[in-house]
Structures are given as C-alpha cells and as structure tokens.
Design an enzyme around this catalytic site. Sequence first.
Site, PDB file in Angstrom:
ATOM      1  N   GLU A 155       0.814  -1.208   0.000  1.00 31.28           N
ATOM      2  CA  GLU A 155       0.000   0.000   0.000  1.00 31.28           C
ATOM      3  C   GLU A 155       0.858   1.275   0.000  1.00 31.28           C
ATOM      4  OE1 GLU A 155      -2.500   0.390   3.493  1.00 31.28           O
ATOM      5  OE2 GLU A 155      -3.844   1.777   2.457  1.00 31.28           O
ATOM      6  N   GLU A 179       2.887   9.629   6.280  1.00 30.70           N
ATOM      7  CA  GLU A 179       3.011   8.287   6.858  1.00 30.70           C
ATOM      8  C   GLU A 179       4.207   7.500   6.350  1.00 30.70           C
ATOM      9  OE1 GLU A 179      -0.656   6.072   7.234  1.00 30.70           O
ATOM     10  OE2 GLU A 179      -1.824   7.909   7.075  1.00 30.70           O
ATOM     11  N   ASP A 221      -5.566   3.136  -1.911  1.00 32.78           N
ATOM     12  CA  ASP A 221      -6.368   3.713  -0.820  1.00 32.78           C
ATOM     13  C   ASP A 221      -6.764   5.123  -1.258  1.00 32.78           C
ATOM     14  OD1 ASP A 221      -7.084   5.250   1.478  1.00 32.78           O
ATOM     15  OD2 ASP A 221      -6.118   3.776   2.782  1.00 32.78           O
ATOM     16  N   HIS A 267      -5.378   8.199   0.717  1.00 35.49           N
ATOM     17  CA  HIS A 267      -3.984   8.563   0.424  1.00 35.49           C
ATOM     18  C   HIS A 267      -3.881   9.149  -0.986  1.00 35.49           C
ATOM     19  CE1 HIS A 267      -2.733   6.694   4.118  1.00 35.49           C
ATOM     20  NE2 HIS A 267      -3.171   5.501   3.741  1.00 35.49           N
ATOM     21  N   HIS A 308      -9.058   0.640  -0.929  1.00 29.49           N
ATOM     22  CA  HIS A 308      -9.680   1.156   0.291  1.00 29.49           C
ATOM     23  C   HIS A 308     -10.630   2.274  -0.107  1.00 29.49           C
ATOM     24  CE1 HIS A 308      -6.695  -0.627   3.426  1.00 29.49           C
ATOM     25  NE2 HIS A 308      -7.737  -1.407   3.186  1.00 29.49           N
ATOM     26  N   ARG A 335     -11.492  10.996   4.987  1.00 27.33           N
ATOM     27  CA  ARG A 335     -11.433   9.671   5.619  1.00 27.33           C
ATOM     28  C   ARG A 335     -12.754   9.286   6.298  1.00 27.33           C
ATOM     29  NH1 ARG A 335      -5.664   7.056   7.695  1.00 27.33           N
ATOM     30  NH2 ARG A 335      -5.721   5.597   5.977  1.00 27.33           N
ATOM     31  N   GLU A 376     -12.343   1.396   4.434  1.00 24.55           N
ATOM     32  CA  GLU A 376     -11.419   1.718   5.529  1.00 24.55           C
ATOM     33  C   GLU A 376     -11.632   3.198   5.816  1.00 24.55           C
ATOM     34  OE1 GLU A 376      -6.934   0.482   6.337  1.00 24.55           O
ATOM     35  OE2 GLU A 376      -7.044   2.389   5.277  1.00 24.55           O
TER      36      GLU A 376
HETATM   37  C1  LER Z   1      -2.791   3.583   6.902  1.00 30.00           C
HETATM   38  O1  LER Z   1      -2.987   4.933   6.686  1.00 30.00           O
HETATM   39  C2  LER Z   1      -3.638   2.776   6.003  1.00 30.00           C
HETATM   40  O2  LER Z   1      -4.208   3.258   5.065  1.00 30.00           O
HETATM   41  C3  LER Z   1      -3.746   1.339   6.297  1.00 30.00           C
HETATM   42  O3  LER Z   1      -4.476   0.693   5.312  1.00 30.00           O
HETATM   43  C4  LER Z   1      -2.366   0.752   6.395  1.00 30.00           C
HETATM   44  O4  LER Z   1      -2.123   0.011   7.481  1.00 30.00           O
HETATM   45 MN    MN Z   2      -5.453   2.042   3.722  1.00 28.39          MN
END
Ligand code: LER
Ligand code: MN
Length: 274
Positions: free
Chosen positions: A155, A161, A188, A191, A214, A220, A249
């Site tokens: 990922e 991060e 994701d 991100h 994600h 978020r 997520e």
């Molecule tokens: C962390 O920001 C994340 O997106 C998780 O999926 C990774 O552990």
């Molecule tokens: Mn993630």
Amino acid sequence: MLRSAVTISLVEEARQGPFVFHGDLAGGCRKAAELGFDAVEVFPPQADAVDPKALKQLLVDHHLTLAAVGTGAGRIRHGLELTANDESKRRAARDFIRTIIDLGGPLGAPAIIGSMQGRHGVDGIDAPTARARLSEALEELGEYARQYDVPLIYEPLNRYETNMCNTVEQGVALLRSLSTRNVRLLADLFHMNIEEVDVAAALREGADLIGHVHFVDSNRRPAGCGHMDFAPIAAALQAIGYEHYVSAEAFPWPDSDAAAAQTIEAYKKFFPRG
Ligand code: LER
Ligand code: MN
C-alpha cells in the site's frame, strides 16, 4: 465481479483509527452481513489473537468472505518496520507478516503491508538502503504468499506516513523492479486524494497491478461524506476490469453502524449490479 468489504479492527491502539467496526469480530461480521457486504477486512493485533476456526465459522455462518488481513499492528503495537536498521527487528517484522499471511491465506485473503513498510531519513537510513530492505521483504513475502494462491498487497501511503511510495506510479515502479510477480498494489482513495494529480487516471495507470481498494472519502469519512468525485473513480475501476475488493477503511463517522450503512449505499450507487 467487484466485491464490497468493510473493516473490523481488533487493535486497542487503533481505536481512533480509520476502521468502521472496532473491537468485536463477531458483531462486525453480523452487521456486515445484515447490511449486505460481501466480505470483511480484519485488522488484528497479531495473528494468534484470532482463532482461525472461529473466524472461518463466522464467515460461513454469515455468508461472508475474508477480503484481506492488515499487518499495521506490527508497527503500532510491536514497533516493527521492514526498513529498520536492526537486523533482528527486520527479521521480526517479516516473521510477523508471515504469521498474518498464514492466518488469511487458508481463507483466501491476502495480507496488506501498509505502515510496516517504514521510511528512510530516520535513524540514519538512506533511501537506497530502505528501498533495498523493502524490496527484499516484498520478494520473500510475496513468494511466501504464493503457497495459498493469494497475492501480497503493498500500500502506497501519503507523505505524512511514509516516504517509500506515495503514489500508484511509484508503487508500480517498485513492483516492476521486483522478480516476484505476486505483489499487488492497494489503492487507498484517502492517500490518493492527497498525493495523486488525478485519482481516476492513477487507477487506470495501475491497471492490473491494483489488487485491493480502500473505499473512503477525501476526509477519511465513509464514501459520500467528503468531496471525492466517485463517478470517474468507479468508471476507471470498470475500465481496468477491476474484480477485487472495494473495502471501506474509513472512520466510524458518525458511528460504526451509520458509517457501514452509508458505505453500502455509496457502494450500490457507484457499483450497481446488473
Ligand atoms: C494507513 O494509513 C492505512 O491506510 C492502512 O491501510 C495501512 O495500514
Ligand atoms: Mn489504507
């Protein structure tokens, strides 16, 4: 067929983290099934905290599959990173991930390497050294996952991060530099909203290297509670023939049940089934 999933965290240290359900595997599975999710994604504190037989039974009872298993507790709970200077810590990090692969693999679920990838520029670790350590781990663990016929999921994360890979393009370059072909990218959307010029275009560039998504909004919160434009994202996933999980997520905002319900509504809207 693209499939829906929702996250369940069992990690006390991640109580404030972006997971829809927290602290209750059976309850999370029940709610996921009630709402019509296809699968759950589990974030365990360590592999032996989950009884594989009990997990399998929960999945069978609720007609769910296991989308993926997260490894992030290796870092937040055990302080392990794949790029660490200390050889024994790097080995412990790989061992931790191997146990997660052994948990999810028999149930058809890949392990996700996110925050455990670590970073360079700390503890005197330079960029080429960090890259070599991460690559070595992905080679070994990617091949290890093959025995279960599942990939290993890597990922890219936003710049706050990690500085290993922040974009899909960087993730693609990393995967192409490996000899193993059994590592796929996790896209994701949170991100990506920070790092990509164009989220949909990045998904198209990632194409068949993208193995997990994600599903989350810009802030978020659950999909539909921020300013992400999901229509071109859904079109890009359709265009690349994406047939893996779109997994929520997201923060349990305003609470877990409402976040899960909101996500399934967004899922139905953007990924209608014929
Ligand atoms: C962390 O920001 C994340 O997106 C998780 O999926 C990774 O552990
Ligand atoms: Mn993630």
